[in-house]
Design a protein around this motif. Structure first.
Motif, PDB file in Angstrom:
ATOM      1  N   LEU A 105       0.850  -1.187   0.000  1.00  0.00           N
ATOM      2  CA  LEU A 105       0.000   0.000   0.000  1.00  0.00           C
ATOM      3  C   LEU A 105       0.882   1.231   0.000  1.00  0.00           C
ATOM      4  N   LEU A 106       0.589   2.142  -0.895  1.00  0.00           N
ATOM      5  CA  LEU A 106       1.284   3.421  -0.982  1.00  0.00           C
ATOM      6  C   LEU A 106       0.280   4.495  -0.594  1.00  0.00           C
ATOM      7  N   ILE A 107       0.595   5.254   0.436  1.00  0.00           N
ATOM      8  CA  ILE A 107      -0.299   6.315   0.894  1.00  0.00           C
ATOM      9  C   ILE A 107       0.328   7.639   0.501  1.00  0.00           C
ATOM     10  N   ILE A 108      -0.440   8.443  -0.227  1.00  0.00           N
ATOM     11  CA  ILE A 108       0.078   9.736  -0.672  1.00  0.00           C
ATOM     12  C   ILE A 108      -0.913  10.836  -0.318  1.00  0.00           C
ATOM     13  N   GLY A 109      -0.397  12.011  -0.120  1.00  0.00           N
ATOM     14  CA  GLY A 109      -1.243  13.167   0.150  1.00  0.00           C
ATOM     15  C   GLY A 109      -1.611  13.867  -1.146  1.00  0.00           C
ATOM     16  N   ARG A 110      -2.758  14.499  -1.135  1.00  0.00           N
ATOM     17  CA  ARG A 110      -3.218  15.245  -2.304  1.00  0.00           C
ATOM     18  C   ARG A 110      -3.004  16.723  -2.047  1.00  0.00           C
ATOM     19  N   ARG A 111      -2.456  17.403  -3.001  1.00  0.00           N
ATOM     20  CA  ARG A 111      -2.225  18.841  -2.916  1.00  0.00           C
ATOM     21  C   ARG A 111      -3.056  19.538  -3.980  1.00  0.00           C
ATOM     22  N   PRO A 112      -3.248  20.842  -3.808  1.00  0.00           N
ATOM     23  CA  PRO A 112      -3.935  21.581  -4.879  1.00  0.00           C
ATOM     24  C   PRO A 112      -3.120  21.499  -6.172  1.00  0.00           C
ATOM     25  N   PRO A 113      -3.780  21.611  -7.336  1.00  0.00           N
ATOM     26  CA  PRO A 113      -3.054  21.543  -8.611  1.00  0.00           C
ATOM     27  C   PRO A 113      -1.972  22.619  -8.683  1.00  0.00           C
ATOM     28  N   PRO A 129       3.148   0.284  -8.403  1.00  0.00           N
ATOM     29  CA  PRO A 129       3.120  -1.175  -8.476  1.00  0.00           C
ATOM     30  C   PRO A 129       2.254  -1.819  -7.388  1.00  0.00           C
ATOM     31  N   CYS A 130       1.479  -1.006  -6.683  1.00  0.00           N
ATOM     32  CA  CYS A 130       0.688  -1.519  -5.563  1.00  0.00           C
ATOM     33  C   CYS A 130      -0.577  -0.662  -5.411  1.00  0.00           C
ATOM     34  N   HIS A 131      -1.381  -0.989  -4.402  1.00  0.00           N
ATOM     35  CA  HIS A 131      -2.568  -0.191  -4.113  1.00  0.00           C
ATOM     36  C   HIS A 131      -2.130   1.197  -3.662  1.00  0.00           C
ATOM     37  N   VAL A 132      -2.944   2.204  -3.978  1.00  0.00           N
ATOM     38  CA  VAL A 132      -2.627   3.583  -3.605  1.00  0.00           C
ATOM     39  C   VAL A 132      -3.811   4.169  -2.858  1.00  0.00           C
ATOM     40  N   LEU A 133      -3.543   4.721  -1.691  1.00  0.00           N
ATOM     41  CA  LEU A 133      -4.547   5.438  -0.908  1.00  0.00           C
ATOM     42  C   LEU A 133      -4.201   6.913  -0.978  1.00  0.00           C
ATOM     43  N   VAL A 134      -5.114   7.720  -1.507  1.00  0.00           N
ATOM     44  CA  VAL A 134      -4.894   9.160  -1.628  1.00  0.00           C
ATOM     45  C   VAL A 134      -5.611   9.843  -0.469  1.00  0.00           C
ATOM     46  N   VAL A 135      -4.860  10.596   0.310  1.00  0.00           N
ATOM     47  CA  VAL A 135      -5.393  11.242   1.502  1.00  0.00           C
ATOM     48  C   VAL A 135      -5.660  12.707   1.215  1.00  0.00           C
ATOM     49  N   HIS A 136      -6.892  13.107   1.448  1.00  0.00           N
ATOM     50  CA  HIS A 136      -7.278  14.509   1.298  1.00  0.00           C
ATOM     51  C   HIS A 136      -6.657  15.298   2.442  1.00  0.00           C
ATOM     52  N   PRO A 137      -6.192  16.531   2.194  1.00  0.00           N
ATOM     53  CA  PRO A 137      -5.515  17.286   3.254  1.00  0.00           C
ATOM     54  C   PRO A 137      -6.379  17.562   4.490  1.00  0.00           C
ATOM     55  N   GLU A 138      -7.685  17.567   4.342  1.00  0.00           N
ATOM     56  CA  GLU A 138      -8.566  17.842   5.478  1.00  0.00           C
ATOM     57  C   GLU A 138      -9.241  16.597   6.030  1.00  0.00           C
ATOM     58  N   ALA A 139      -8.880  15.430   5.505  1.00  0.00           N
ATOM     59  CA  ALA A 139      -9.530  14.189   5.928  1.00  0.00           C
ATOM     60  C   ALA A 139      -9.086  13.788   7.328  1.00  0.00           C
ATOM     61  N   LYS A 140      -9.991  13.164   8.028  1.00  0.00           N
ATOM     62  CA  LYS A 140      -9.718  12.613   9.357  1.00  0.00           C
ATOM     63  C   LYS A 140      -9.523  11.104   9.201  1.00  0.00           C
ATOM     64  N   PRO A 141      -8.841  10.457  10.156  1.00  0.00           N
ATOM     65  CA  PRO A 141      -8.721   8.992  10.079  1.00  0.00           C
ATOM     66  C   PRO A 141     -10.107   8.343  10.092  1.00  0.00           C
ATOM     67  N   PRO A 142     -10.245   7.197   9.438  1.00  0.00           N
ATOM     68  CA  PRO A 142     -11.560   6.543   9.400  1.00  0.00           C
ATOM     69  C   PRO A 142     -12.027   6.179  10.807  1.00  0.00           C
TER      70      PRO A 142
END
Length: 170
Positions: free
Chosen positions: A67-75, A96-109
């Motif tokens: 799993l690759l976790i990445i943050g999302r930034r404005p364009p 090469p793996c699953h990707v989780l994109v994290v919104h900058p304002e998101a809270k943990p599930p």
């Protein structure tokens, strides 16, 4: 990482130019502090490259990441960044793996994991991995599909039931 009892590899990519590649320790300090609260081992990885996207993809492959976790930034606003494409999009296409994109304002599930279900073969294969994450986090998983007709609704309901039955057998 804590719920799955796995170490957390954290990658930061800095420019090859020492003048513009500073601040590495500051980048890791916040991660180490948060990880310590959860008793998670952090494996800091520093990579030097001009193209951070390619380096993240190569590192995920070399590290055999699941799993690759990445943050999302404005364009980005510059012409060259627009021509090269959005970094998140490039990673999603080539990782090469699953990707989780994290919104900058998101809270943990905290309530449940929602899966936008389209019934594709890729998602069917990924569903077991998503279910593993939901179980580790002790969260229910909800499959959501948009339909346009009653006939389509019945087909989707059957596909959902089959997917759930397969997961319950694991």
């Amino acid at each position: 990482a804590a719920a799955l009892r796995v170490p957390l590899s954290v990658v930061t990519v800095v420019d090859r130019d020492p003048e513009t590649g500073g601040g590495v320790e500051e980048r890791f300090r916040a991660v180490r502090t948060e990880a310590a609260k959860w008793h998670v081992k952090v494996n800091p990885l520093v990579r030097h490259a001009r193209d951070p996207v390619s380096e993240v993809i190569v590192t995920a492959s070399v590290e055999n990441a699941q799993l690759l976790i990445i943050g999302r930034r404005p364009p980005r606003a510059t012409l060259i960044e627009r021509l090269l494409g959005d970094r998140v999009h490039r990673i999603l296409q080539d990782a090469p793996c699953h990707v989780l994109v994290v919104h900058p304002e998101a809270k943990p599930p905290a309530r449940h994991v929602v899966v936008a279900w389209d019934g594709s073969a890729v998602l069917v294969e990924a569903l077991a991995f998503i279910a593993q994450l939901a179980r580790a986090l002790q969260l229910p998983m909800t499959l959501v599909t948009a339909v346009t007709s009653n006939a389509e609704r019945e087909t989707v309901a059957q596909a959902h039931a089959e997917a759930i039955a397969a997961l319950q057998q694991e």
